[in-house]
Design a protein around this motif. Structure first.
Motif, PDB file in Angstrom:
ATOM      1  N   GLY A 200       3.404   0.823   6.373  1.00  0.00           N
ATOM      2  CA  GLY A 200       2.194   1.270   7.053  1.00  0.00           C
ATOM      3  C   GLY A 200       2.477   2.340   8.083  1.00  0.00           C
ATOM      4  O   GLY A 200       3.580   2.444   8.620  1.00  0.00           O
ATOM      5  N   TYR A 201       1.461   3.168   8.336  1.00  0.00           N
ATOM      6  CA  TYR A 201       1.488   4.150   9.414  1.00  0.00           C
ATOM      7  C   TYR A 201       0.350   3.782  10.358  1.00  0.00           C
ATOM      8  O   TYR A 201      -0.806   3.661   9.937  1.00  0.00           O
ATOM      9  CB  TYR A 201       1.263   5.575   8.905  1.00  0.00           C
ATOM     10  CG  TYR A 201       2.129   5.990   7.727  1.00  0.00           C
ATOM     11  CD1 TYR A 201       3.408   5.461   7.541  1.00  0.00           C
ATOM     12  CD2 TYR A 201       1.674   6.913   6.799  1.00  0.00           C
ATOM     13  CE1 TYR A 201       4.187   5.842   6.474  1.00  0.00           C
ATOM     14  CE2 TYR A 201       2.458   7.319   5.732  1.00  0.00           C
ATOM     15  CZ  TYR A 201       3.718   6.777   5.565  1.00  0.00           C
ATOM     16  OH  TYR A 201       4.501   7.160   4.500  1.00  0.00           O
ATOM     17  N   GLY A 207      -5.980   4.947  14.127  1.00  0.00           N
ATOM     18  CA  GLY A 207      -5.935   5.063  12.673  1.00  0.00           C
ATOM     19  C   GLY A 207      -4.812   4.232  12.063  1.00  0.00           C
ATOM     20  O   GLY A 207      -3.738   4.108  12.656  1.00  0.00           O
ATOM     21  N   GLU A 209      -2.958   3.326   8.058  1.00  0.00           N
ATOM     22  CA  GLU A 209      -2.860   3.489   6.611  1.00  0.00           C
ATOM     23  C   GLU A 209      -1.694   2.645   6.117  1.00  0.00           C
ATOM     24  O   GLU A 209      -0.745   2.390   6.862  1.00  0.00           O
ATOM     25  CB  GLU A 209      -2.649   4.957   6.233  1.00  0.00           C
ATOM     26  CG  GLU A 209      -3.806   5.860   6.603  1.00  0.00           C
ATOM     27  CD  GLU A 209      -3.562   7.325   6.232  1.00  0.00           C
ATOM     28  OE1 GLU A 209      -2.448   7.615   5.740  1.00  0.00           O
ATOM     29  OE2 GLU A 209      -4.453   8.149   6.441  1.00  0.00           O
ATOM     30  N   SER A 210      -1.765   2.220   4.847  1.00  0.00           N
ATOM     31  CA  SER A 210      -0.696   1.400   4.285  1.00  0.00           C
ATOM     32  C   SER A 210      -0.467   1.788   2.831  1.00  0.00           C
ATOM     33  O   SER A 210      -1.427   2.054   2.103  1.00  0.00           O
ATOM     34  CB  SER A 210      -1.049  -0.087   4.390  1.00  0.00           C
ATOM     35  OG  SER A 210       0.077  -0.894   4.146  1.00  0.00           O
ATOM     36  N   TYR A 211       0.799   1.818   2.414  1.00  0.00           N
ATOM     37  CA  TYR A 211       1.156   2.335   1.100  1.00  0.00           C
ATOM     38  C   TYR A 211       2.094   1.378   0.367  1.00  0.00           C
ATOM     39  O   TYR A 211       3.048   0.868   0.943  1.00  0.00           O
ATOM     40  CB  TYR A 211       1.828   3.702   1.237  1.00  0.00           C
ATOM     41  CG  TYR A 211       0.926   4.757   1.820  1.00  0.00           C
ATOM     42  CD1 TYR A 211       0.085   5.506   1.002  1.00  0.00           C
ATOM     43  CD2 TYR A 211       0.882   4.983   3.194  1.00  0.00           C
ATOM     44  CE1 TYR A 211      -0.757   6.469   1.526  1.00  0.00           C
ATOM     45  CE2 TYR A 211       0.044   5.941   3.735  1.00  0.00           C
ATOM     46  CZ  TYR A 211      -0.775   6.683   2.887  1.00  0.00           C
ATOM     47  OH  TYR A 211      -1.611   7.634   3.420  1.00  0.00           O
ATOM     48  N   THR A 215       3.602   5.025  -4.513  1.00  0.00           N
ATOM     49  CA  THR A 215       2.562   5.906  -3.976  1.00  0.00           C
ATOM     50  C   THR A 215       3.181   6.957  -3.065  1.00  0.00           C
ATOM     51  O   THR A 215       4.297   6.799  -2.567  1.00  0.00           O
ATOM     52  CB  THR A 215       1.502   5.122  -3.197  1.00  0.00           C
ATOM     53  OG1 THR A 215       2.129   4.454  -2.090  1.00  0.00           O
ATOM     54  CG2 THR A 215       0.832   4.096  -4.084  1.00  0.00           C
ATOM     55  N   GLY A 217       2.666   9.538   0.438  1.00  0.00           N
ATOM     56  CA  GLY A 217       1.950   9.553   1.710  1.00  0.00           C
ATOM     57  C   GLY A 217       2.659  10.429   2.717  1.00  0.00           C
ATOM     58  O   GLY A 217       3.792  10.867   2.492  1.00  0.00           O
ATOM     59  N   TYR A 220       0.855  11.991   9.509  1.00  0.00           N
ATOM     60  CA  TYR A 220       0.306  13.318   9.788  1.00  0.00           C
ATOM     61  C   TYR A 220       1.007  14.011  10.952  1.00  0.00           C
ATOM     62  O   TYR A 220       1.277  13.397  11.985  1.00  0.00           O
ATOM     63  CB  TYR A 220      -1.199  13.206  10.060  1.00  0.00           C
ATOM     64  CG  TYR A 220      -1.940  12.538   8.932  1.00  0.00           C
ATOM     65  CD1 TYR A 220      -2.002  13.123   7.669  1.00  0.00           C
ATOM     66  CD2 TYR A 220      -2.537  11.293   9.105  1.00  0.00           C
ATOM     67  CE1 TYR A 220      -2.661  12.502   6.625  1.00  0.00           C
ATOM     68  CE2 TYR A 220      -3.199  10.661   8.061  1.00  0.00           C
ATOM     69  CZ  TYR A 220      -3.255  11.259   6.823  1.00  0.00           C
ATOM     70  OH  TYR A 220      -3.888  10.631   5.790  1.00  0.00           O
ATOM     71  N   ASP A 230       4.760  -3.427   6.487  1.00  0.00           N
ATOM     72  CA  ASP A 230       3.535  -4.228   6.490  1.00  0.00           C
ATOM     73  C   ASP A 230       3.640  -5.507   5.657  1.00  0.00           C
ATOM     74  O   ASP A 230       2.685  -6.277   5.602  1.00  0.00           O
ATOM     75  CB  ASP A 230       2.361  -3.397   5.939  1.00  0.00           C
ATOM     76  CG  ASP A 230       1.763  -2.479   6.992  1.00  0.00           C
ATOM     77  OD1 ASP A 230       2.104  -2.631   8.173  1.00  0.00           O
ATOM     78  OD2 ASP A 230       0.965  -1.601   6.625  1.00  0.00           O
TER      79      ASP A 230
END
Length: 300
Positions: A200-201, A207, A209-211, A215, A217, A220, A230
């Motif tokens: 995760g970020y 914000g 996000e998790s990958y 995937t 990513g 940013y 995560d």
């Protein structure tokens, strides 16, 4: 005399019970300081790389070579940057072969005849390949389909306003369950492929996000935050930096501290409280049993 025989037995029983409880909590208290960690799998820099122009695509792939697998001949229209994540890979450039082991890499110039193969008989070799291409262009290294070769994942990202010369760095890392990085900012253009687990970020602006594995990513650029595992098992990822020479890839960031209201409790306080309680229990039971024993002697 009957009381003298009973009290020592009771005392021994209480001591055994209390010590058993204390021993059961000691592993918990000693484990408090064992923080989850991360380890590097790959860190291969390629300095002074000429870009295709101010706008181009970074394309990267993770490719698995089974034992004995060999690619077809690839004519490199542009330079290729190759690193090995697992096993040993034989890289033949214009007929000259070199074995590249895990954690190592090499560049292949434009116009070369390239063959990739795994000469091993047991272990799969995992390639991490990156190229800088004109927007929308392709190269065979990202589409290998010979027997025993499987493309795990491919990722692509367009870079704008790029300098004429960059440094390319290929990296990979593994995160323990529960691990998170320090707060930081990504300064330079990059692209990630997640290899295993869930990564995760999280950003200081809220914000998240998790990958999952397979995937792509990015964390940013110019947005402060951290990366973390995560999931419940290790997670890993590989990524390519396209950096401006001399510029740091990341910068540490100090997050604002939350207000101290005086009502918070340390994260590990319950564990230590339990240990302290059991220690007091041991002492209390021992004192109680000793007192009963003395009284028994006096009454006799």
């Amino acid at each position: 005399m009957t009381m003298q025989r009973i009290i020592p037995s009771t005392r021994r029983l209480l001591m055994v019970m209390a010590l058993a409880l204390l021993a059961s909590v000691l592993p918990l208290t000693s484990a408090v300081g064992q923080a989850p960690t991360a380890r590097s799998l790959l860190n291969v820099p390629f300095k002074g790389v000429a870009t295709p122009g101010p706008t181009f695509d970074l394309v990267q792939s993770v490719v698995d070579f089974g034992p004995g697998a060999t690619s077809h001949v690839i004519t490199t229209g542009t330079a290729h940057y190759l690193s090995v994540l697992d096993g040993d890979l034989t890289v033949s450039v214009d007929g000259k072969a070199e074995v590249v082991g895990a954690g190592k890499g090499m560049s292949v110039p434009a116009g070369a005849k390239l063959i990739l193969s795994n000469a091993g008989t047991a272990q799969t070799a995992r390639l991490f390949a990156a190229t800088l291409l004109s927007v929308g262009a392709v190269t065979d290294v990202h589409f290998l389909s010979a027997p025993g070769i499987k493309v795990f994942a491919t990722a692509r990202r367009t870079m704008f306003n790029a300098p004429a010369v960059v440094d390319i760095t290929q990296m990979a890392a593994v995160y323990d369950a529960g691990y998170r990085t320090a707060n930081h900012v990504m300064n330079e253009f990059h692209l990630m492929i997640h290899l295993a687990g869930q990564t995760g970020y999280a950003y200081l602006d809220g914000g998240v996000e998790s990958y999952a594995a397979g995937t792509q990513g990015v964390m940013y650029e110019a947005r402060a935050g951290w990366m973390r595992n995560d999931g419940q098992s290790t997670s890993s990822m590989a990524w390519t930096w396209v950096g401006t020479p001399g510029k740091p890839l990341t910068t540490a960031v100090v997050a604002p501290a939350p207000p101290n209201t005086g009502t918070g409790q340390a994260k590990d306080a319950p564990t230590y409280a339990a240990a302290t309680g059991l220690i007091l229990t041991v002492l209390g039971l021992s004192a109680f049993a000793a007192t009963r024993t003395r009284r028994a002697h006096l009454t006799d």
